[in-house]
Structure formats: structure tokens, C-alpha cells
Design a protein around this motif. Structure first.
Motif, PDB file in Angstrom:
ATOM      1  N   PHE A   1       0.823  -1.198   0.000  1.00  0.00           N
ATOM      2  CA  PHE A   1       0.000   0.000   0.000  1.00  0.00           C
ATOM      3  C   PHE A   1       0.864   1.257   0.000  1.00  0.00           C
ATOM      4  O   PHE A   1       0.542   2.238  -0.654  1.00  0.00           O
ATOM      5  N   PHE A   2       1.961   1.223   0.735  1.00  0.00           N
ATOM      6  CA  PHE A   2       2.843   2.380   0.781  1.00  0.00           C
ATOM      7  C   PHE A   2       3.445   2.665  -0.591  1.00  0.00           C
ATOM      8  O   PHE A   2       3.503   3.799  -1.046  1.00  0.00           O
ATOM      9  N   VAL A   3       3.960   1.609  -1.231  1.00  0.00           N
ATOM     10  CA  VAL A   3       4.580   1.794  -2.541  1.00  0.00           C
ATOM     11  C   VAL A   3       3.548   2.279  -3.554  1.00  0.00           C
ATOM     12  O   VAL A   3       3.809   3.170  -4.363  1.00  0.00           O
ATOM     13  N   ASP A   4       2.353   1.697  -3.514  1.00  0.00           N
ATOM     14  CA  ASP A   4       1.301   2.145  -4.411  1.00  0.00           C
ATOM     15  C   ASP A   4       0.939   3.603  -4.149  1.00  0.00           C
ATOM     16  O   ASP A   4       0.631   4.363  -5.066  1.00  0.00           O
ATOM     17  N   LEU A   5       1.012   4.003  -2.896  1.00  0.00           N
ATOM     18  CA  LEU A   5       0.706   5.381  -2.537  1.00  0.00           C
ATOM     19  C   LEU A   5       1.691   6.344  -3.199  1.00  0.00           C
ATOM     20  O   LEU A   5       1.302   7.377  -3.760  1.00  0.00           O
ATOM     21  N   LEU A   6       2.977   6.024  -3.152  1.00  0.00           N
ATOM     22  CA  LEU A   6       3.969   6.872  -3.797  1.00  0.00           C
ATOM     23  C   LEU A   6       3.797   6.853  -5.307  1.00  0.00           C
ATOM     24  O   LEU A   6       3.989   7.873  -5.986  1.00  0.00           O
ATOM     25  N   HIS A   7       3.433   5.699  -5.846  1.00  0.00           N
ATOM     26  CA  HIS A   7       3.154   5.608  -7.288  1.00  0.00           C
ATOM     27  C   HIS A   7       2.014   6.547  -7.665  1.00  0.00           C
ATOM     28  O   HIS A   7       2.087   7.286  -8.663  1.00  0.00           O
ATOM     29  N   ARG A   8       0.960   6.560  -6.872  1.00  0.00           N
ATOM     30  CA  ARG A   8      -0.175   7.443  -7.141  1.00  0.00           C
ATOM     31  C   ARG A   8       0.229   8.909  -7.009  1.00  0.00           C
ATOM     32  O   ARG A   8      -0.242   9.769  -7.757  1.00  0.00           O
ATOM     33  N   THR A   9       1.083   9.174  -6.043  1.00  0.00           N
ATOM     34  CA  THR A   9       1.547  10.547  -5.853  1.00  0.00           C
ATOM     35  C   THR A   9       2.222  11.074  -7.113  1.00  0.00           C
ATOM     36  O   THR A   9       1.947  12.183  -7.580  1.00  0.00           O
ATOM     37  N   MET A  10       3.123  10.264  -7.679  1.00  0.00           N
ATOM     38  CA  MET A  10       3.856  10.726  -8.862  1.00  0.00           C
ATOM     39  C   MET A  10       2.967  10.782 -10.095  1.00  0.00           C
ATOM     40  O   MET A  10       3.085  11.700 -10.918  1.00  0.00           O
ATOM     41  N   CYS A  11       2.060   9.814 -10.241  1.00  0.00           N
ATOM     42  CA  CYS A  11       1.134   9.868 -11.376  1.00  0.00           C
ATOM     43  C   CYS A  11       0.241  11.103 -11.293  1.00  0.00           C
ATOM     44  O   CYS A  11      -0.047  11.752 -12.305  1.00  0.00           O
ATOM     45  N   ARG A  12      -0.191  11.434 -10.082  1.00  0.00           N
ATOM     46  CA  ARG A  12      -0.996  12.647  -9.905  1.00  0.00           C
ATOM     47  C   ARG A  12      -0.168  13.887 -10.211  1.00  0.00           C
ATOM     48  O   ARG A  12      -0.650  14.848 -10.812  1.00  0.00           O
ATOM     49  N   LEU A  13       1.109  13.861  -9.827  1.00  0.00           N
ATOM     50  CA  LEU A  13       1.998  14.984 -10.089  1.00  0.00           C
ATOM     51  C   LEU A  13       2.190  15.201 -11.587  1.00  0.00           C
ATOM     52  O   LEU A  13       2.221  16.331 -12.068  1.00  0.00           O
ATOM     53  N   LEU A  14       2.293  14.105 -12.346  1.00  0.00           N
ATOM     54  CA  LEU A  14       2.527  14.214 -13.783  1.00  0.00           C
ATOM     55  C   LEU A  14       1.342  14.814 -14.516  1.00  0.00           C
ATOM     56  O   LEU A  14       1.481  15.278 -15.652  1.00  0.00           O
ATOM     57  N   GLU A  15       0.158  14.798 -13.894  1.00  0.00           N
ATOM     58  CA  GLU A  15      -0.997  15.438 -14.512  1.00  0.00           C
ATOM     59  C   GLU A  15      -0.837  16.952 -14.560  1.00  0.00           C
ATOM     60  O   GLU A  15      -1.436  17.618 -15.409  1.00  0.00           O
ATOM     61  N   GLU A  16      -0.047  17.487 -13.646  1.00  0.00           N
ATOM     62  CA  GLU A  16       0.175  18.932 -13.599  1.00  0.00           C
ATOM     63  C   GLU A  16       1.394  19.266 -14.453  1.00  0.00           C
ATOM     64  O   GLU A  16       2.494  19.478 -13.961  1.00  0.00           O
ATOM     65  N   ARG A  17       1.193  19.329 -15.782  1.00  0.00           N
ATOM     66  CA  ARG A  17       2.326  19.485 -16.691  1.00  0.00           C
ATOM     67  C   ARG A  17       3.054  20.809 -16.514  1.00  0.00           C
ATOM     68  O   ARG A  17       4.278  20.888 -16.631  1.00  0.00           O
ATOM     69  N   ALA A  18       2.297  21.867 -16.228  1.00  0.00           N
ATOM     70  CA  ALA A  18       2.941  23.164 -16.028  1.00  0.00           C
ATOM     71  C   ALA A  18       3.877  23.118 -14.820  1.00  0.00           C
ATOM     72  O   ALA A  18       4.971  23.692 -14.833  1.00  0.00           O
ATOM     73  N   LEU A  19       3.446  22.412 -13.783  1.00  0.00           N
ATOM     74  CA  LEU A  19       4.275  22.273 -12.590  1.00  0.00           C
ATOM     75  C   LEU A  19       5.534  21.486 -12.895  1.00  0.00           C
ATOM     76  O   LEU A  19       6.648  21.882 -12.509  1.00  0.00           O
ATOM     77  N   VAL A  20       5.395  20.369 -13.607  1.00  0.00           N
ATOM     78  CA  VAL A  20       6.555  19.544 -13.945  1.00  0.00           C
ATOM     79  C   VAL A  20       7.495  20.303 -14.871  1.00  0.00           C
ATOM     80  O   VAL A  20       8.722  20.208 -14.744  1.00  0.00           O
ATOM     81  N   THR A  21       6.936  21.068 -15.807  1.00  0.00           N
ATOM     82  CA  THR A  21       7.780  21.854 -16.707  1.00  0.00           C
ATOM     83  C   THR A  21       8.606  22.862 -15.920  1.00  0.00           C
ATOM     84  O   THR A  21       9.787  23.094 -16.212  1.00  0.00           O
ATOM     85  N   ASN A  22       7.997  23.455 -14.925  1.00  0.00           N
ATOM     86  CA  ASN A  22       8.714  24.403 -14.070  1.00  0.00           C
ATOM     87  C   ASN A  22       9.863  23.702 -13.339  1.00  0.00           C
ATOM     88  O   ASN A  22      10.982  24.228 -13.283  1.00  0.00           O
ATOM     89  N   ILE A  23       9.580  22.507 -12.793  1.00  0.00           N
ATOM     90  CA  ILE A  23      10.616  21.737 -12.095  1.00  0.00           C
ATOM     91  C   ILE A  23      11.728  21.347 -13.068  1.00  0.00           C
ATOM     92  O   ILE A  23      12.919  21.399 -12.734  1.00  0.00           O
ATOM     93  N   LYS A  24      11.340  20.980 -14.297  1.00  0.00           N
ATOM     94  CA  LYS A  24      12.320  20.574 -15.311  1.00  0.00           C
ATOM     95  C   LYS A  24      13.250  21.738 -15.674  1.00  0.00           C
ATOM     96  O   LYS A  24      14.476  21.586 -15.696  1.00  0.00           O
ATOM     97  N   THR A  25      12.673  22.891 -15.947  1.00  0.00           N
ATOM     98  CA  THR A  25      13.480  24.048 -16.338  1.00  0.00           C
ATOM     99  C   THR A  25      14.451  24.435 -15.229  1.00  0.00           C
ATOM    100  O   THR A  25      15.643  24.663 -15.473  1.00  0.00           O
ATOM    101  N   ALA A  26      13.925  24.497 -14.009  1.00  0.00           N
ATOM    102  CA  ALA A  26      14.789  24.853 -12.880  1.00  0.00           C
ATOM    103  C   ALA A  26      15.868  23.802 -12.656  1.00  0.00           C
ATOM    104  O   ALA A  26      17.013  24.131 -12.309  1.00  0.00           O
ATOM    105  N   GLY A  27      15.518  22.527 -12.880  1.00  0.00           N
ATOM    106  CA  GLY A  27      16.491  21.462 -12.686  1.00  0.00           C
ATOM    107  C   GLY A  27      17.622  21.504 -13.684  1.00  0.00           C
ATOM    108  O   GLY A  27      18.788  21.254 -13.335  1.00  0.00           O
TER     109      GLY A  27
END
Length: 583
Positions: A415-441
Motif C-alpha cells: 500500500f505504501f509503494v502504491d501510494l507513492l506511485h499514485r503521488t507521482m502519477c498525480r503529479l505528472l498530470e500537472e504538466r505546467a508544474l513539472v515543466t517548471n521543475i524541469k526548467t529549474a532542474g
């Protein structure tokens, strides 16, 4: 398993362990016959007889002010003058042929003067009811373990207190696990589903009780307090043995917390889906807003790390429970946003934004969980960027993944591992947010800055997807990662991003089903017309060929066959890249 009638139990330690064994017996029933029905009836009666024990796990019940008509609770009762006098006079009563009844379901017991003294000291040390302490002393006199030799009666009684406590919590966790038929992948008798569900639903105030108990369960502090008790410990081995018993209780309590919150929801959206292994027609128990608020406040007060910066068992369960309570991973439709009371509740928002006693790193995890449960695009951007600025992905890797729940064979690990998996999949839905993280990275990598959220996000994903319990990388999941791995493909061989990117691809290409997706990605990156990338089959094999040729030119084939090669000078960046290629 030899079910024991209530009246046949002789000690309270036996009561709880028998109750645990009886529940396990009901759990394992596979047939609907007369024996199974008798077993279920017995278990149902045993659970009801100990109902107050489950309800008052944290706050002792003052039986002098709240009369209990049918039975005297064991752990649910507080210390009081009446019971202290009963125990104090027990050895005098023994001389008059009068005994002490330590539990109505048990036969009357005889106490010697030394037993009385030990019981009163035990009551004072653990702050438990005097009659309860007397029963534990009797347990310690009759029950021996491999560690009992050479230890004091008081030490054995304290040990049995924690063993009995753990048995009671293990029973509760099993009941929570099968509530409404949601097991951890195991088949349980439908009749027992009903019994467990009805019993758990009768436990008023269970959630606050578990949270209050979590605040007070601190094994290290408890050990330090007991070390001051004269005559309790004989050797350092005794201290560590008791610490192990306390840690077992803490771990089981964490399981109970997670089992309770993982099956609940604030929003009815989850009641029709959300988890692929749950029947879609089962309604999840509802959480109240104050439950989640209390959980947040308890996590702030209770969250603890060890010397290596890793969360302890209860802190891990509290954090994962908080993620579940925030409905993380559910599609954030307009319907859900309107129903989820956490989104527009100003009081809850102020509590989330206020770190309180939490350190900055753990507060970033709370911000991430709350931000991702929101359907407000601006809020997601602002809150999650604040969490990223505080290094949330590095915290999840360093404080959560190395915890014992992930490294040991733990029942809730999936359940814990699945929880982190869901966290990242939910994060990837926010493309503008990920793009910001990518550019800064990328900018941070070129500048050689040590903090880099893009790198840490890649490494976090790599750790999750290479885990034994990682979910399958289905076409739906890969469709979310596909955009990310293409967008973040390094344009040059920056070690800061190249090695984490390769680790991410290696994890996504694992046994979860994403190997062909990663293979196709490397093929397409090799073709002309595609965006130039240093991650492709062509570049990989060219690099290996380059190292092979360079190796031969420096050493020569004859030297290679006859002697060790001279040490060549290679900077750290090339060395790390070579390791990545070879992996």
C-alpha cells in the motif's frame, strides 16, 4: 486451535492472546459447517466481552465514576484508591482464605506479600490499574520465556504488559483490515466479514483513540523512564529486550492507524472506485473533517526521525494515512472538488500551511499531499512549488523509503509503494508544474548547484518502480510517464541529470511491463528527425565503443593480456557516466 471458553481463562495475558488466536481461527475458516458457525459465535461473544478494551486504548476508563455492569475492563481502567486497597490487602485476605478476583472471566487468585509489592510498583511504573497490575504479576509467575531466566518478577510483568498490548492491537488491526470485506489480498469467510464490520462500526471514538495513543507511544522515552525504576533491569540485554517489545507495539499501532485511514474517505467519489483491488459496489467508511484535522495535528506533534533521518514506524503510518485521507490519486474532477471539504476550508488550509513543530523537510511532504488533492490549478502550482523548494522529493527518498516498512517484509508495504506511485502519477498530470521543475532542474545542473528537484524526482521514481511491490507499468501509466521521460531527456551528458535519468529508465523498464516502452523510446531517439538526445541506442553503444577503443589505445592488447593496466586519469563526471553505461 482449541477455542477457550471465557470462564476458563486464568490470566489476563491469556485473555488477549486467546482473543488474537480466536480471531486468526475465524480468519482462516473456509467452510460453512457447524464447527465454523460455533467458532464464529464464540469469536463474536469474545469481541463483545472486550469491547471497552478497544474503545479505551488511550484514555483509561475511570470505573469508580463510570460503573460497568457486566465486566471490569482490564486495560481500559484507570488507577483508583478502591482497587489499590483491594490489592494492598490481598495477602491479608489470603490468610483468611479470601482470594482476589482480577477479572470476572477468571477464577479467583491468591497473592503473596511479594506479589502485592510487585503489583503496586508495576501499577506506579506503568500507570495502570492496580488489579490489572496484579493480574500481570500472576502472568509473570506462571509464564516463562527464553529471556525469563535471571530476570526479576517486575521485569517479566512489564514485558507481559507490552506483549498483551501488542496482542490486543494485532486483533484490532485484523478486524480493521477485513472491515467491509477489504482484505490485503486474502480470502476471509463472508460471515466473519459481517461480524468484523459490525463490531468495528460499534467502536465509537476509535479514530481519536488511536491518534491519542500514537502521540503517547514513544518507545525510547518509555525505556528511559523505566530505567529509573529500581530493580527492574538486570542487564543491558534486558533493556534492549523490552525496547523490542515496545517497538513491536508501536509498529502494530502504526498498522492500525493505516488500516483505519486507508479504508476511509472524505469524499463519496472514492466509494465507487479509486482502488483497482476494491469492489466498486462497496461504500468506504466516511471520515469527518475533524478526523483529518486531528490526524494532521498528531503528525505534527508525533513525527520523528532516527539518527539517520529516517521516519519511525508510527510516523510512516501517520504520513501515509494523511495521504490517503486527502484522497490523493483520485481524479480531480469538478464534482470531487465541490465535494471535498478540505479544498475550501480556510481553517484546515491555515493548519496545513503552518508547520508547527514539524521541521521544514517533513512540512514539505504535507504541503505536497494537500496541494495535489486540490483541483485548483493555481493552488496546485503555488503549494507544490513551495514543497519542491523545500526539497520534498529528496525527503521522500531519504526519510520514507529507507523506513523499516519498506525494507522489511511488511504487510502494508504494497500500500505504501502504491501510494507513492499514485503521488507521482498525480503529479505528472500537472504538466505546467513539472515543466517548471524541469526548467529549474536543468539550470541548476548547468550551474552545478547541489539542490535539484528534477534529479530527486527521477531518483524517487526509480526507487519506487524498482521496488518488489511496484505496480505494473500499464499502457495507461506509461502514457503519463512517456511525456515526462521525453521532455526530461538530457540534451547533453550532464552527470547531475544523466545518471538519475538512466536510473529512472532502468526502473521503468523493469518487470512491471514497461520494458518495451523504454525500448521504443531509445529506438526513436536514435532515428534522424527526432529531437537530439544523449539517451538512445546509438549514443549508448557509441559510448561503449568509444571507451573500448580508448582503452586499447592507452594500454595495448599485449599489456591487456599480460599485466594489470596502469591507472588512468578520469574525472568524476566521466567515471559516473561509465558506471551508468555499464549498468
Amino acid at each position: 486451535r482449541g477455542l477457550t471458553p471465557p470462564g476458563a481463562s486464568t490470566t489476563m495475558w491469556t485473555v488477549y492472546n486467546r482473543l488474537k488466536e480466536d480471531v486468526v481461527s475465524a480468519w482462516e475458516l473456509t467452510q460453512d459447517d457447524a464447527h465454523s458457525r460455533r467458532t464464529l459465535q464464540h469469536v463474536q461473544q469474545a469481541l463483545l466481552a472486550n469491547k471497552l478494551e478497544f474503545q479505551f486504548l488511550a484514555e483509561p476508563l475511570d470505573t469508580s465514576r463510570t460503573p460497568v455492569q457486566t465486566f471490569h475492563p482490564v486495560y481500559a481502567s484507570a488507577r483508583n484508591a478502591t482497587d489499590r486497597e483491594r490489592v494492598s490487602n490481598a495477602h491479608r485476605r489470603a490468610a483468611k482464605k479470601e482470594s482476589l478476583q482480577v477479572h470476572p472471566d477468571q477464577r479467583e487468585q491468591w497473592l503473596q506479600p511479594e506479589d502485592v509489592e510487585c503489583a503496586l510498583r508495576l501499577s506506579d511504573a506503568l500507570k495502570i490499574n492496580e488489579v490489572t497490575a496484579a493480574g500481570l504479576v500472576l502472568d509473570a509467575k506462571t509464564h516463562r520465556t527464553a529471556h525469563s531466566d535471571g530476570t526479576s518478577l517486575l521485569f517479566r510483568a512489564v514485558t507481559m504488559y507490552y506483549e498483551a498490548r501488542d496482542a490486543l492491537l494485532q486483533t484490532l488491526n485484523r478486524l480493521l483490515v477485513i472491515r467491509h470485506g477489504r482484505t490485503y489480498g486474502e480470502t476471509v469467510s463472508p460471515a466473519f466479514h459481517i461480524i468484523a464490520t459490525e463490531f468495528v462500526d460499534q467502536l465509537d471514538g476509535l479514530t481519536p483513540s488511536l491518534l491519542a495513543l500514537a502521540v503517547r507511544t514513544r518507545p525510547d522515552d518509555d525505556v528511559r523512564a523505566l530505567v529509573t525504576v529500581d530493580g527492574l533491569f538486570g542487564t543491558d540485554a534486558d533493556v534492549e529486550y523490552l525496547r523490542g517489545k515496545m517497538n513491536a507495539v508501536a509498529e502494530t499501532l502504526g498498522d492500525c492507524l493505516f488500516s483505519q485511514f486507508a479504508q476511509c474517505s472524505l469524499s463519496p467519489i472514492r466509494a465507487v472506485g479509486g482502488y483497482p483491488w476494491l469492489p466498486r459496489d462497496i461504500a468506504l467508511p466516511r471520515l469527518a473533517l475533524q478526523d483529518v484535522t486531528a490526524l494532521l495535528e498528531v503528525f505534527k506533534r508525533r513525527a520523528r526521525k532516527n539518527a539517520n533521518g529516517v521516519l519511525d514506524d508510527i510516523s510512516v503510518c501517520l504520513l501515509c494515512s494523511l495521504f490517503h485521507a486527502l484522497d490523493l490519486g483520485v481524479d480531480t474532477t469538478k464534482y470531487q472538488v465541490e465535494l471535498n471539504p478540505l479544498i475550501n476550508d480556510d481553517d484546515f488550509e491555515s493548519k496545513v500551511r503552518d508547520p508547527g513543530p514539524l521541521d521544514t523537510s517533513l512540512h514539505s511532504v504535507v504541503l505536497l499531499a494537500w496541494g495535489l488533492c486540490s483541483g485548483n490549478e493555481t493552488l496546485v502550482q503555488n503549494v507544490c512549488l513551495s514543497a519542491a523548494a523545500q526539497g520534498v522529493f529528496a525527503v521522500l527518498r531519504s526519510s520514507l523509503l529507507p523506513a523499516r516498512h519498506f525494507t522489511a517484509d511488511h504487510g502494508c508495504c504494497i500500500f505504501f509503494v502504491d501510494l507513492l506511485h499514485r503521488t507521482m502519477c498525480r503529479l505528472l498530470e500537472e504538466r505546467a508544474l513539472v515543466t517548471n521543475i524541469k526548467t529549474a532542474g536543468e539550470e541548476a545542473a548547468r550551474a552545478g548547484e547541489p539542490a535539484n528537484n528534477l534529479r530527486d524526482l527521477m531518483l524517487l521514481a526509480a526507487d519506487v518502480y524498482k521496488h518488489d511491490h511496484a505496480p505494473e507499468l500499464s499502457e495507461v501509466v506509461w502514457s503519463r510517464w512517456d511525456w515526462f521521460v521525453r521532455e526530461t531527456s538530457p540534451q547533453d551528458a550532464l552527470e547531475e541529470l544523466y545518471v538519475p535519468y538512466m536510473a529512472l529508465l532502468a526502473a521503468l523498464a523493469g518487470p512491471g511491463g514497461g520494458a518495451h516502452c523504454v525500448y521504443d523510446l531509445l529506438v526513436q531517439n536514435s532515428r534522424q528527425g527526432f529531437r537530439q538526445s544523449v539517451v538512445s541506442w546509438n549514443v549508448l553503444f557509441q559510448a561503449i565503443d568509444h571507451y573500448a577503443r580508448d582503452f586499447q589505445e592507452q594500454a595495448g592488447m599485449e599489456e591487456l593480456q599480460n599485466q594489470y593496466l596502469p591507472r588512468r586519469t578520469m574525472d568524476q563526471s566521466h567515471s559516473r557516466m561509465l558506471q551508468a553505461f555499464l549498468r
